[in-house]
Design a protein around this motif. Sequence first.
Motif, PDB file in Angstrom:
ATOM      1  N   SER A 172      30.305 124.334  92.074  1.00 40.47           N
ATOM      2  CA  SER A 172      29.773 125.326  91.148  1.00 40.47           C
ATOM      3  C   SER A 172      28.551 126.027  91.725  1.00 40.47           C
ATOM      4  CB  SER A 172      29.381 124.674  89.812  1.00 40.47           C
ATOM      5  OG  SER A 172      28.959 125.647  88.879  1.00 40.47           O
ATOM      6  N   ASN A 173      28.504 127.315  91.498  1.00 41.03           N
ATOM      7  CA  ASN A 173      27.290 128.111  91.717  1.00 41.03           C
ATOM      8  C   ASN A 173      26.874 128.589  90.328  1.00 41.03           C
ATOM      9  OD1 ASN A 173      25.224 129.773  92.531  1.00 41.03           O
ATOM     10  ND2 ASN A 173      26.564 131.397  93.301  1.00 41.03           N
ATOM     11  N   PRO A 174      26.204 127.735  89.569  1.00 46.27           N
ATOM     12  CA  PRO A 174      25.906 128.054  88.172  1.00 46.27           C
ATOM     13  C   PRO A 174      24.692 128.969  88.053  1.00 46.27           C
ATOM     14  CG  PRO A 174      24.918 125.960  88.707  1.00 46.27           C
ATOM     15  CD  PRO A 174      25.642 126.427  89.955  1.00 46.27           C
ATOM     16  N   PRO A 175      24.461 129.527  86.876  1.00 46.58           N
ATOM     17  CA  PRO A 175      23.209 130.278  86.668  1.00 46.58           C
ATOM     18  C   PRO A 175      22.026 129.330  86.869  1.00 46.58           C
ATOM     19  CG  PRO A 175      24.779 130.673  84.880  1.00 46.58           C
ATOM     20  CD  PRO A 175      25.314 129.521  85.673  1.00 46.58           C
ATOM     21  N   TYR A 176      21.052 129.711  87.693  1.00 49.31           N
ATOM     22  CA  TYR A 176      19.946 128.790  87.940  1.00 49.31           C
ATOM     23  C   TYR A 176      18.576 129.461  87.973  1.00 49.31           C
ATOM     24  CZ  TYR A 176      20.719 130.088  92.943  1.00 49.31           C
ATOM     25  OH  TYR A 176      20.894 130.744  94.138  1.00 49.31           O
ATOM     26  N   ILE A 177      18.492 130.695  87.535  1.00 49.26           N
ATOM     27  CA  ILE A 177      17.190 131.369  87.512  1.00 49.26           C
ATOM     28  C   ILE A 177      16.534 131.133  86.152  1.00 49.26           C
ATOM     29  CG2 ILE A 177      15.995 133.588  87.688  1.00 49.26           C
ATOM     30  CD1 ILE A 177      18.311 134.537  89.449  1.00 49.26           C
ATOM     31  N   PRO A 178      15.314 130.635  86.096  1.00 48.27           N
ATOM     32  CA  PRO A 178      14.636 130.454  84.813  1.00 48.27           C
ATOM     33  C   PRO A 178      14.580 131.773  84.041  1.00 48.27           C
ATOM     34  CG  PRO A 178      13.431 129.332  86.543  1.00 48.27           C
ATOM     35  CD  PRO A 178      14.495 130.142  87.227  1.00 48.27           C
ATOM     36  N   GLU A 218      23.391 143.180  87.174  1.00 47.25           N
ATOM     37  CA  GLU A 218      24.277 142.024  87.304  1.00 47.25           C
ATOM     38  C   GLU A 218      24.263 141.270  85.974  1.00 47.25           C
ATOM     39  OE1 GLU A 218      25.033 140.139  91.114  1.00 47.25           O
ATOM     40  OE2 GLU A 218      23.070 140.878  91.776  1.00 47.25           O
ATOM     41  N   PRO A 219      25.364 140.569  85.652  1.00 47.17           N
ATOM     42  CA  PRO A 219      25.480 139.962  84.314  1.00 47.17           C
ATOM     43  C   PRO A 219      24.403 138.908  84.049  1.00 47.17           C
ATOM     44  CG  PRO A 219      27.264 139.247  85.760  1.00 47.17           C
ATOM     45  CD  PRO A 219      26.568 140.346  86.468  1.00 47.17           C
ATOM     46  N   PHE A 220      23.674 139.089  82.966  1.00 45.34           N
ATOM     47  CA  PHE A 220      22.621 138.151  82.577  1.00 45.34           C
ATOM     48  C   PHE A 220      23.182 136.738  82.452  1.00 45.34           C
ATOM     49  CE2 PHE A 220      19.971 135.985  79.417  1.00 45.34           C
ATOM     50  CZ  PHE A 220      18.699 136.210  79.915  1.00 45.34           C
ATOM     51  N   LEU A 221      24.398 136.651  81.947  1.00 47.22           N
ATOM     52  CA  LEU A 221      25.052 135.357  81.744  1.00 47.22           C
ATOM     53  C   LEU A 221      25.184 134.583  83.050  1.00 47.22           C
ATOM     54  CD1 LEU A 221      26.381 133.886  79.292  1.00 47.22           C
ATOM     55  CD2 LEU A 221      28.577 134.772  80.106  1.00 47.22           C
ATOM     56  N   ALA A 222      25.337 135.304  84.160  1.00 45.83           N
ATOM     57  CA  ALA A 222      25.520 134.654  85.462  1.00 45.83           C
ATOM     58  C   ALA A 222      24.195 134.324  86.139  1.00 45.83           C
ATOM     59  CB  ALA A 222      26.351 135.553  86.371  1.00 45.83           C
ATOM     60  N   LEU A 223      23.090 134.768  85.555  1.00 42.75           N
ATOM     61  CA  LEU A 223      21.771 134.550  86.146  1.00 42.75           C
ATOM     62  C   LEU A 223      20.957 133.497  85.401  1.00 42.75           C
ATOM     63  CD1 LEU A 223      20.723 138.306  86.590  1.00 42.75           C
ATOM     64  CD2 LEU A 223      21.544 136.780  88.404  1.00 42.75           C
ATOM     65  N   ASP A 224      21.088 133.447  84.086  1.00 42.32           N
ATOM     66  CA  ASP A 224      20.167 132.730  83.221  1.00 42.32           C
ATOM     67  C   ASP A 224      20.408 131.222  83.208  1.00 42.32           C
ATOM     68  OD1 ASP A 224      18.234 132.137  81.354  1.00 42.32           O
ATOM     69  OD2 ASP A 224      19.501 132.651  79.637  1.00 42.32           O
ATOM     70  N   GLY A 225      19.507 130.485  83.869  1.00 47.04           N
ATOM     71  CA  GLY A 225      19.564 129.032  83.879  1.00 47.04           C
ATOM     72  C   GLY A 225      18.720 128.405  82.786  1.00 47.04           C
ATOM     73  N   LYS A 226      18.407 129.180  81.766  1.00 47.30           N
ATOM     74  CA  LYS A 226      17.586 128.755  80.621  1.00 47.30           C
ATOM     75  C   LYS A 226      16.130 128.532  81.066  1.00 47.30           C
ATOM     76  CE  LYS A 226      21.451 128.847  78.351  1.00 47.30           C
ATOM     77  NZ  LYS A 226      21.815 129.994  77.484  1.00 47.30           N
ATOM     78  N   GLU A 227      15.373 127.824  80.257  1.00 50.09           N
ATOM     79  CA  GLU A 227      13.915 127.781  80.396  1.00 50.09           C
ATOM     80  C   GLU A 227      13.438 127.374  81.788  1.00 50.09           C
ATOM     81  OE1 GLU A 227       9.963 125.861  78.196  1.00 50.09           O
ATOM     82  OE2 GLU A 227      11.987 125.372  77.504  1.00 50.09           O
ATOM     83  N   GLY A 261      15.630 126.670  84.469  1.00 46.02           N
ATOM     84  CA  GLY A 261      16.643 126.924  85.490  1.00 46.02           C
ATOM     85  C   GLY A 261      17.584 125.757  85.741  1.00 46.02           C
ATOM     86  N   LEU A 262      17.387 124.650  85.055  1.00 44.42           N
ATOM     87  CA  LEU A 262      18.159 123.429  85.338  1.00 44.42           C
ATOM     88  C   LEU A 262      19.185 123.091  84.253  1.00 44.42           C
ATOM     89  CD1 LEU A 262      15.230 121.173  86.619  1.00 44.42           C
ATOM     90  CD2 LEU A 262      16.914 122.408  88.005  1.00 44.42           C
ATOM     91  N   TYR A 263      19.324 123.954  83.269  1.00 40.99           N
ATOM     92  CA  TYR A 263      20.195 123.653  82.128  1.00 40.99           C
ATOM     93  C   TYR A 263      21.613 123.277  82.563  1.00 40.99           C
ATOM     94  CZ  TYR A 263      23.037 124.500  77.955  1.00 40.99           C
ATOM     95  OH  TYR A 263      23.928 124.375  76.921  1.00 40.99           O
ATOM     96  N   PHE A 264      22.211 124.080  83.406  1.00 39.54           N
ATOM     97  CA  PHE A 264      23.599 123.837  83.796  1.00 39.54           C
ATOM     98  C   PHE A 264      23.736 122.657  84.748  1.00 39.54           C
ATOM     99  CE2 PHE A 264      23.536 128.209  82.330  1.00 39.54           C
ATOM    100  CZ  PHE A 264      24.626 128.207  81.453  1.00 39.54           C
ATOM    101  N   TYR A 265      22.720 122.402  85.557  1.00 38.24           N
ATOM    102  CA  TYR A 265      22.770 121.236  86.428  1.00 38.24           C
ATOM    103  C   TYR A 265      22.775 119.941  85.613  1.00 38.24           C
ATOM    104  CZ  TYR A 265      21.647 124.579  90.104  1.00 38.24           C
ATOM    105  OH  TYR A 265      21.672 125.648  90.970  1.00 38.24           O
ATOM    106  N   ARG A 266      22.033 119.919  84.514  1.00 38.95           N
ATOM    107  CA  ARG A 266      22.021 118.730  83.658  1.00 38.95           C
ATOM    108  C   ARG A 266      23.420 118.458  83.112  1.00 38.95           C
ATOM    109  NH1 ARG A 266      17.107 121.262  81.930  1.00 38.95           N
ATOM    110  NH2 ARG A 266      15.299 120.103  82.681  1.00 38.95           N
TER     111      ARG A 266
END
Length: 289
Positions: free
Chosen positions: A193-199, A214-223, A225-230
């Motif tokens: 996975s190359n998930p969204p990881y930008i805070p 570029e799509p915000f959905l593909a950039l936004d890693g939440k507060e 940047g680690l949301y999707f990694y968790r």
Amino acid sequence: MSVTLNQLLEEGTGRLMKAGIQEAEIDARYLLLEAFHTDLTHFLIDRYRTMNETEKSGESIQDFYQMLALREKRIPLQQITGSREFMGLDFFVNEHVLIPRQDTETLVEQILKDYKGRNPRVLDLCTGSGCIAISLARLGGFESVVAADISDEALKVAKRNGEAILGKENITFLLSDLFDAIGSDEAFDVIVSNPPYIPTGVISQLQPEVRDHEPFLALDGKEDGLYFYRKLAAEGRNYLNPGGALYLEIGYDQKDAVSALLREAGFVNIRSWCDAAGLDRVVSGSIEK
């Protein structure tokens, strides 16, 4: 009015410089080659030749000016041309997908190296344009690949690329929010996975090409940047065969945090790799056999 390709290039470069584009000459040349359906060799041969005002030349000049106007608005070059090269393959891109970066080639190259001569079952989450999944299927010869994304529009792009590059259906495209649509009995040898990881708070500071187009959905890693990694770390092991591995692209400053998440989730053999610029770019972990 007569004009040469070189004059058009100079005019385009000047306009893009005024628009604040750092690689103004390179971008202007790409657009010029695209508009005239030519390559660099023929451009160098013909650049000082005066063009007659034929219908074909006139259309190409107008196409160049139209694309130039879009680039002045900071619309990414790849969205204007509809094309991006990745792993030596030509991918269609538009505003619904993240433009493939050279950094991500590090991720693909490592999986190809680790599984050379093998045929793992692969799950690519947050597939976007499909560049990771399709490159693995094409270059690795992997015969069982599932490419999933939460965006239906992104999946349309990925399917288009799959058909154009592979010419056959050896990839399954799936609408899914990470693992939500993956059956509980499904198991893979590789999850990538190359998930969204930008805070979220950092996105507003990015270049206009990224921030606005570029799509915000593909950039936004939440507060942080680690949301999707968790989520990937916590749920990923449930979908891996014994000895299977999870491969993740990361931000240059996220290696320690992502490695810790994998370790806490029970992954072993935590490894990391740098990209061509020497920045931390990929982390992986596996589960015991």
